[in-house]
Design a protein around this motif. Structure first.
Motif, PDB file in Angstrom:
ATOM      1  N   THR A  14      11.059  17.632  53.142  1.00 29.49           N
ATOM      2  CA  THR A  14      11.775  18.459  52.165  1.00 29.49           C
ATOM      3  C   THR A  14      11.882  19.893  52.674  1.00 29.49           C
ATOM      4  O   THR A  14      12.914  20.548  52.506  1.00 29.49           O
ATOM      5  CB  THR A  14      11.051  18.403  50.803  1.00 29.49           C
TER       6      THR A  14
ATOM      7  N   ASP B 159      17.481  13.741  50.074  1.00 27.46           N
ATOM      8  CA  ASP B 159      16.012  13.658  50.216  1.00 27.46           C
ATOM      9  C   ASP B 159      15.549  12.375  49.516  1.00 27.46           C
ATOM     10  O   ASP B 159      16.266  11.836  48.672  1.00 27.46           O
ATOM     11  CB  ASP B 159      15.365  14.878  49.542  1.00 27.46           C
ATOM     12  N   GLU B 160      14.374  11.897  49.867  1.00 23.65           N
ATOM     13  CA  GLU B 160      13.802  10.705  49.215  1.00 23.65           C
ATOM     14  C   GLU B 160      14.790   9.528  49.248  1.00 23.65           C
ATOM     15  O   GLU B 160      14.898   8.769  48.281  1.00 23.65           O
ATOM     16  CB  GLU B 160      13.420  11.012  47.754  1.00 23.65           C
TER      17      GLU B 160
ATOM     18  N   GLY C 139       6.962  13.565  46.096  1.00 21.67           N
ATOM     19  CA  GLY C 139       7.520  14.791  46.668  1.00 21.67           C
ATOM     20  C   GLY C 139       6.698  16.039  46.374  1.00 21.67           C
ATOM     21  O   GLY C 139       6.910  17.071  46.993  1.00 21.67           O
TER      22      GLY C 139
END
Ligand code: ATP
Ligand code: MG
Length: 729
Positions: A41, A244-245, A571
């Motif tokens: 991240t 992201d993710e 996260g």
């Protein structure tokens, strides 16, 4: 100044070579596959900064997405933290869902079509239609309930409804074709047909298009495929796409992103397959594997250095995740210092866990702390206790469903009735759930008579069947006593003496409800009731607690204590992490274990990943908490805690398997199963029970599925000390 030096000066973070490479790789497809805490991240945020500051890209040309609104807000906060002093430009961090909704709205409007959302908050007008009338309120749950009943001819139990909703999300997100619907596993009878009817209903119900949340994605995908103009508009708008993710993106989400990225394919996909935890609702990690097939010119980078956690945490988590077979092999490491061993606490009672956590939090000195749990219901007693102790908290995913649960309503009705046993309307709601055996006919009789006296007296004046002649006076007396009791005792009386537990057990059997979940609602109520003086205090406390929980989401920057599910913690990072309620049946869940016993490993592997996500949230301190008793029920420590113990205390575990008193055969016999051979899925031969497969392992117990005698839980010590298990080759 060079961008990276500037960044180091601003943020204190000196990117490593791979991170720099990822930041600078702005043109063309990039997959960054990396371990937890390796700076995915961070890199993604730096990359956005790089695009803005170095490449002078306009912020509206950048699409930055992640898995939830809350996660998008966190990312935006982190971005601001890095860049607010360097640029005023605002990048829009969002979810694929919210983009999809925008596309759908735009397209429908363009075509002059009205639509109605049928998920989320329900509007009052719809609710007024009531559930039993000809028109159900236009809301996903109500519509599905009605179709369920029409299809299956019985009322839909809540568990079935939950499973049906998950099934529908899954098939939509995975873009399962009509012919394949039956192949997707679902325990709800006729699930595929219910789904088909539901889709038909939405399309044909009115002149408005009815849309649920998942429809946003499928409609958006369809629109982008069919409306070249619209697609091209968004393709031109979003020159750079970063996700992201991405391990949690579903098939349809991946497809939307792929379409948008064309033709330049300036796409940066950040993921960790070991943290994929939304498979149940349609995420698909295999899509990541195909990245190089989809984009033959793709750059794939990997990172395995963890910057977040201590030596102990990284080492243990790295070994723990290897229990999963279905993963890309990788080794996470850290150069961070050693801090403190992972604490494993097996407490005696559930209450002790509450005491322990509260005390630990009280004694902390300003560190960021998180308490993590598998199910939202774990948060209720914890929130209650923390509040009573005057400790504030921020709760990430609010779920106040508990307070509306019919069991809670039942208990309040029992209490209400104890204040006034003339209220037939209240009795009508609970009469089937207690052992006074009051029938429907008797309720009708009471209504007809309408005597304004105690219903029990009216019934006693009538002709009673023999089994009620003692039961009715007994119930009358119990209700009279009830309102003098403290609420804890009152709930125990309702459950035991008035037969509520028994009735719930029978209902669960009959309608296929999950009895364990129902009893846990009651246990939670008892927990809340403890220490309160009167029934009125209890009703008041429930209201107060509901309000507290609902407003705790506003405490994000006010409190250093966060309460969150494992799922919503993804996260994020905290100095200290307490993972609570780590007992078999919760972590992993009963269903994970049941399926695993049938050699279906997918759910168990997802539970392992979820546990791994939890562990890797901690910077310096990680504590794993369990207990032996929940109420009167004996529970067993999570098998995952057993796995961790085996990693962190191998010597201690071995010594506990030393010789017992009984004479033992030659323990050096090569064929005998040793402590270090215990492995889930391993085939063994037990001297008494025959051939089986190790299907559970939690601390001092081992669960084996035997071919002849079925599933048995045995004590590891006894098996090993007596040489009862032979390795099966
Ligand atoms: P997760 O998989 O949990 O989402 P992640 O890979 O996204 O983790 P980040 O949250 O970006 O990891 O980073 C974890 C921590 O490591 C953060 O505190 C971040 O500031 C720090 N960090 C990242 N890269 C570096 C680096 N090169 N040097 C020092 N610290 C770093
Ligand atoms: Mg991250």
């Amino acid at each position: 100044m060079d961008f990276f030096n500037l960044m180091e000066e601003q943020t204190g973070v000196r990117l490593n070579e791979v991170q720099k490479q990822a930041v600078q790789h702005t043109e063309g497809p990039l997959l960054l596959l990396a371990s937890p805490g390796s700076g995915k991240t961070t890199t993604l945020n730096m990359k956005i900064g790089y695009l803005l500051l170095e490449k002078k890209v306009r912020p509206e040309r950048i699409m930055a997405v992640t898995f939830s609104k809350a996660a998008a807000r966190d990312m935006a906060d982190r971005f601001d933290h890095f860049f607010s002093s360097l640029t005023d430009e605002k990048v829009n961090f969002s979810t694929i869902h919210s983009f999809a909704f925008k596309v759908v709205r735009e397209s429908l409007r363009k075509n002059g079509q009205a639509f109605q959302l049928i998920e989320g908050d329900i509007n009052e007008e719809e609710l007024k239609k009531g559930f039993d009338g000809p028109d159900v309120p236009l809301h996903k749950k109500f519509i599905l309930r009605r179709i369920y009943e029409d299809t299956n001819g019985v009322q839909a139990p809540d568990d079935d409804m939950d499973e049906l909703m998950t099934y529908i999300s899954y098939v939509k997100n995975r873009m399962v074709g009509d012919k394949e619907l039956e192949k997707v596993k679902c325990n709800v009878k006729n699930a595929a047909d219910i789904y088909r009817s539901y889709e038909r209903f939405k399309k044909s119900h009115s002149d408005q298009v009815l849309l649920d949340f998942d429809d946003m994605l499928t409609y958006c995908h369809q629109i982008l495929l069919e409306d070249a103009e619209l697609l091209s508009k968004y393709q031109r708008q979003f020159e750079y796409i970063l996700t992201d993710e991405s391990q949690d993106n579903s098939v349809v989400q991946h497809e939307i992103v792929e379409l948008l990225a064309k033709p330049q394919n300036n796409i940066c996909v950040v993921a960790d397959d070991d943290q994929s935890i939304f498979m149940w609702r349609g995420s698909d990690v295999t899509k990541l594997l195909q990245f190089e097939k989809i984009y033959p010119n793709a750059t794939v980078l990997t990172m395995s250095q963890n910057y977040r956690s201590s030596q102990e945490i990284v080492h243990t988590a790295n070994r723990f995740i290897k229990r999963n077979k279905n993963r890309y092999p990788k080794e996470m490491f850290t150069e961070n210092e050693s801090h403190q061993p992972i604490e494993i606490k097996a407490l005696k009672k559930y209450d002790d866990q509450l005491d322990y956590v509260t005390e630990a939090i009280r004694n902390s000195s300003g560190e960021e702390i998180a308490v993590l749990y598998r199910n939202n219901s774990s948060a209720i007693p914890l929130a209650d206790r923390l509040d009573k102790e005057g400790i504030g908290f921020y709760m990430r995913d609010i779920d106040a469903k508990f307070f509306k649960h019919w069991i809670v309503e039942d208990i309040l009705n029992f209490m209400r009735f104890s204040y006034n046993d003339r209220r037939i309307d209240v009795l009508e709601r609970i009469h089937t759930k207690m052992n006074a055996y009051i029938s429907k006919q008797q309720i009708a009789y009471l209504k007809r008579r309408n005597t304004k006296e105690s219903v029990f007296d009216t019934l006693l004046e009538s002709e009673l069947p023999s089994y009620q002649q003692k039961a009715i006076p007994k119930a009358k007396k119990l209700f009279q006593d009830l309102n003098q009791m403290n609420p804890y005792k009152a709930i125990r009386t309702i459950r035991e003496k008035l037969g509520y537990d028994h009735a719930i057990g029978k209902m669960a059997d009959k309608f296929g409800f999950n009895a364990e979940q129902l009893f846990s609602v009651l246990d939670n109520l008892e927990q809340i009731a403890e220490g309160l003086g009167s029934l009125k205090d209890f009703a008041f406390r429930l209201k107060e607690l509901e309000r507290l929980i609902q407003t705790s989401k506003f405490n994000k920057n006010k409190s250093s204590l966060t309460l969150t599910t494992f799922h919503s913690a993804k996260g994020l990072e905290y100095d200290k992490v307490y993972m609570i309620d780590l007992i078999n049946g919760v972590v992993p869940s009963k269903e994970d274990m049941d399926r695993y016993r049938k050699s279906e490993t997918d759910l168990m592997e997802e539970a392992v990943r979820l546990f791994y996500v939890g562990m890797t949230r901690a910077r310096t301190n990680l504590e794993l908490l369990s207990y032996q008793y929940k109420g009167n029920e004996r529970v067993s420590e999570s098998m995952f805690v057993g796995n961790v113990k085996k990693i962190v205390q191998p010597a201690a575990m071995k010594s506990s398997t030393k010789k017992g008193k009984r004479p033992v055969p030659d323990l050096n016999d090569e064929r005998l199963l040793k402590y270090e051979d215990i492995e889930l899925g391993r085939e063994v031969f037990h001297k008494k029970f025959g051939k089986g497969v190790i299907s559970e392992y939690g601390g001092d117990q081992i669960g084996i599925q035997f071919e002849d005698v079925g599933y048995k839980e045995l004590l590891v010590k006894v098996c090993l000390n007596n040489g009862l298990l032979i390795k099966f080759y």
